[in-house]
Enzyme design. Sequence first.
Site, PDB file in Angstrom:
ATOM      1  N   GLY A  46     -35.378  60.629 -14.117  1.00 16.89           N
ATOM      2  CA  GLY A  46     -34.930  59.885 -12.945  1.00 16.89           C
ATOM      3  C   GLY A  46     -35.206  60.572 -11.621  1.00 16.89           C
ATOM      4  O   GLY A  46     -35.405  59.908 -10.596  1.00 16.89           O
ATOM      5  N   ASN A 147     -31.297  69.981 -18.602  1.00 23.15           N
ATOM      6  CA  ASN A 147     -30.566  70.843 -19.549  1.00 23.15           C
ATOM      7  C   ASN A 147     -30.712  72.316 -19.178  1.00 23.15           C
ATOM      8  O   ASN A 147     -31.632  72.714 -18.450  1.00 23.15           O
ATOM      9  CB  ASN A 147     -31.038  70.575 -20.981  1.00 23.15           C
ATOM     10  CG  ASN A 147     -32.508  70.895 -21.158  1.00 23.15           C
ATOM     11  OD1 ASN A 147     -32.873  72.037 -21.410  1.00 23.15           O
ATOM     12  ND2 ASN A 147     -33.369  69.889 -20.994  1.00 23.15           N
ATOM     13  N   CYS A 189     -30.676  83.478  -8.173  1.00 22.18           N
ATOM     14  CA  CYS A 189     -31.438  82.822  -9.240  1.00 22.18           C
ATOM     15  C   CYS A 189     -30.467  82.027 -10.109  1.00 22.18           C
ATOM     16  O   CYS A 189     -29.259  82.025  -9.873  1.00 22.18           O
ATOM     17  CB  CYS A 189     -32.257  83.835 -10.039  1.00 22.18           C
ATOM     18  SG  CYS A 189     -31.424  84.575 -11.461  1.00 22.18           S
ATOM     19  N   CYS A 213     -23.276  60.431 -23.806  1.00 21.20           N
ATOM     20  CA  CYS A 213     -24.109  59.433 -23.140  1.00 21.20           C
ATOM     21  C   CYS A 213     -23.810  59.481 -21.648  1.00 21.20           C
ATOM     22  O   CYS A 213     -22.791  58.979 -21.182  1.00 21.20           O
ATOM     23  CB  CYS A 213     -23.830  58.026 -23.684  1.00 21.20           C
ATOM     24  SG  CYS A 213     -24.780  56.760 -22.827  1.00 21.20           S
TER      25      CYS A 213
HETATM   26  P1  ATP Z   1     -31.215  60.707 -20.544  1.00 23.97           P
HETATM   27  O1  ATP Z   1     -31.254  62.034 -21.236  1.00 23.97           O
HETATM   28  O2  ATP Z   1     -30.100  60.586 -19.567  1.00 23.97           O
HETATM   29  O3  ATP Z   1     -31.379  59.529 -21.435  1.00 23.97           O
HETATM   30  P2  ATP Z   1     -33.744  61.600 -19.472  1.00 23.97           P
HETATM   31  O4  ATP Z   1     -33.976  62.385 -20.719  1.00 23.97           O
HETATM   32  O5  ATP Z   1     -34.854  60.784 -18.920  1.00 23.97           O
HETATM   33  O6  ATP Z   1     -32.523  60.616 -19.642  1.00 23.97           O
HETATM   34  P3  ATP Z   1     -33.464  62.798 -16.869  1.00 23.97           P
HETATM   35  O7  ATP Z   1     -32.409  63.673 -16.305  1.00 23.97           O
HETATM   36  O8  ATP Z   1     -33.699  61.500 -16.203  1.00 23.97           O
HETATM   37  O9  ATP Z   1     -33.167  62.615 -18.405  1.00 23.97           O
HETATM   38  O10 ATP Z   1     -34.836  63.587 -16.879  1.00 23.97           O
HETATM   39  C1  ATP Z   1     -35.021  64.884 -17.345  1.00 23.97           C
HETATM   40  C2  ATP Z   1     -36.433  64.960 -17.871  1.00 23.97           C
HETATM   41  O11 ATP Z   1     -36.739  66.321 -18.181  1.00 23.97           O
HETATM   42  C3  ATP Z   1     -36.650  64.143 -19.133  1.00 23.97           C
HETATM   43  O12 ATP Z   1     -37.734  63.256 -18.959  1.00 23.97           O
HETATM   44  C4  ATP Z   1     -36.935  65.196 -20.195  1.00 23.97           C
HETATM   45  O13 ATP Z   1     -37.867  64.757 -21.161  1.00 23.97           O
HETATM   46  C5  ATP Z   1     -37.475  66.361 -19.381  1.00 23.97           C
HETATM   47  N1  ATP Z   1     -37.261  67.659 -20.035  1.00 23.97           N
HETATM   48  C6  ATP Z   1     -36.060  68.208 -20.350  1.00 23.97           C
HETATM   49  N2  ATP Z   1     -36.213  69.387 -20.976  1.00 23.97           N
HETATM   50  C7  ATP Z   1     -37.555  69.610 -21.069  1.00 23.97           C
HETATM   51  C8  ATP Z   1     -38.353  70.656 -21.636  1.00 23.97           C
HETATM   52  N3  ATP Z   1     -37.790  71.710 -22.223  1.00 23.97           N
HETATM   53  N4  ATP Z   1     -39.709  70.555 -21.573  1.00 23.97           N
HETATM   54  C9  ATP Z   1     -40.278  69.465 -20.977  1.00 23.97           C
HETATM   55  N5  ATP Z   1     -39.574  68.451 -20.419  1.00 23.97           N
HETATM   56  C10 ATP Z   1     -38.234  68.507 -20.464  1.00 23.97           C
HETATM   57 ZN    ZN Z   2     -30.475  86.483 -10.631  1.00 24.82          ZN
END
Ligand code: ATP
Ligand code: ZN
Length: 292
Positions: A46, A147, A189, A213
């Site tokens: 998003g 995350n 950092c 969710c």
């Molecule tokens: P939701 O989890 O809420 O259904 P989302 O996964 O699209 O939605 P967002 O916060 O909109 O979550 O976007 C985060 C994006 O970061 C996602 O598209 C996810 O695939 C990407 N992402 C997260 N961790 C990694 C990673 N370790 N490597 C590559 N891409 C990542």
């Molecule tokens: Zn630091």
Amino acid sequence: GRRVYMSSEVVDSNPYSRLMALQRMGVVDNYQNIRSLSVIIVGLGGVGSVAAEMLTRCGIGKLILYDYDRVELANMNRLFFRPHQVGLTKTEASVQTLVEINPDVIFEEYTIDITLSANFEQLLDRTQHGGIEPGTRVDLVLSCVDNYAARMSINQACNELNMPWMESGVSEDAVSGHIQTLLPGRTACFECLPPLIVASGIAESTLKREGVCAASLPTTMGLVAAMLVQNTLKYLLGFGQVSYYLGYSAMTDFFPADVMRPNPECPNSFCRQQQQKYTEWTPMVYGKKTQN
Ligand code: ATP
Ligand code: ZN
């Protein structure tokens, strides 16, 4: 065919003329510099996909895009992706749309999990060698992941390489978010400040819990993407005041701003090492150029 942008004449049909007006009006010294800039975006959800679109429309030179996921119907409550793209990887769907919007941008796309060790090495390599000029480093890394593990990997890579990066996050309840500028050794950092993260209550709630969710709003995500790209433009083109930490709370329209200095006892040894180089550093104040 390829559209030719960036002509110096004011032509109303030229999408760059409105951007170049920033220069004529004295906001930016040299807007054309944007053509020489290369930015990595990790995460095309998003926030990241919208940030990629904004930078593409701003005429960035190069975008290096990372995401391991595919477009789902559940993503339609956010901006950017469209129903016909369901099933495509987010990287391929992004490039599909973005090259159409601006064919002058160079795109690289990687559909990988950046936390896996081989992929982490690949991210380090692209950070060091993904600049516009062959062999040069990129200019900035944008973290648009959702995350803790992915943020830790980006933090590690940028601390090792002394690479400036910006982090973004939206809370699980979708009504607050933040952006943060991380200049290794100069600002905190991702591992420097756990107590402050807990105290602010904003950043902590952006750390996604497994199995929950999360709510999401295109408004909050769009705002955070815009805050992130505005800060990117200010930092890279050298205008205005760069935000080091900028929060957003939709409930009260509160935008807290702060500078978080690094923790001398940060558990990350590369962070502590970078801190030794910048004992004289002071945050940028509006009107003065920042020390890089
Ligand atoms: P939701 O989890 O809420 O259904 P989302 O996964 O699209 O939605 P967002 O916060 O909109 O979550 O976007 C985060 C994006 O970061 C996602 O598209 C996810 O695939 C990407 N992402 C997260 N961790 C990694 C990673 N370790 N490597 C590559 N891409 C990542
Ligand atoms: Zn630091």
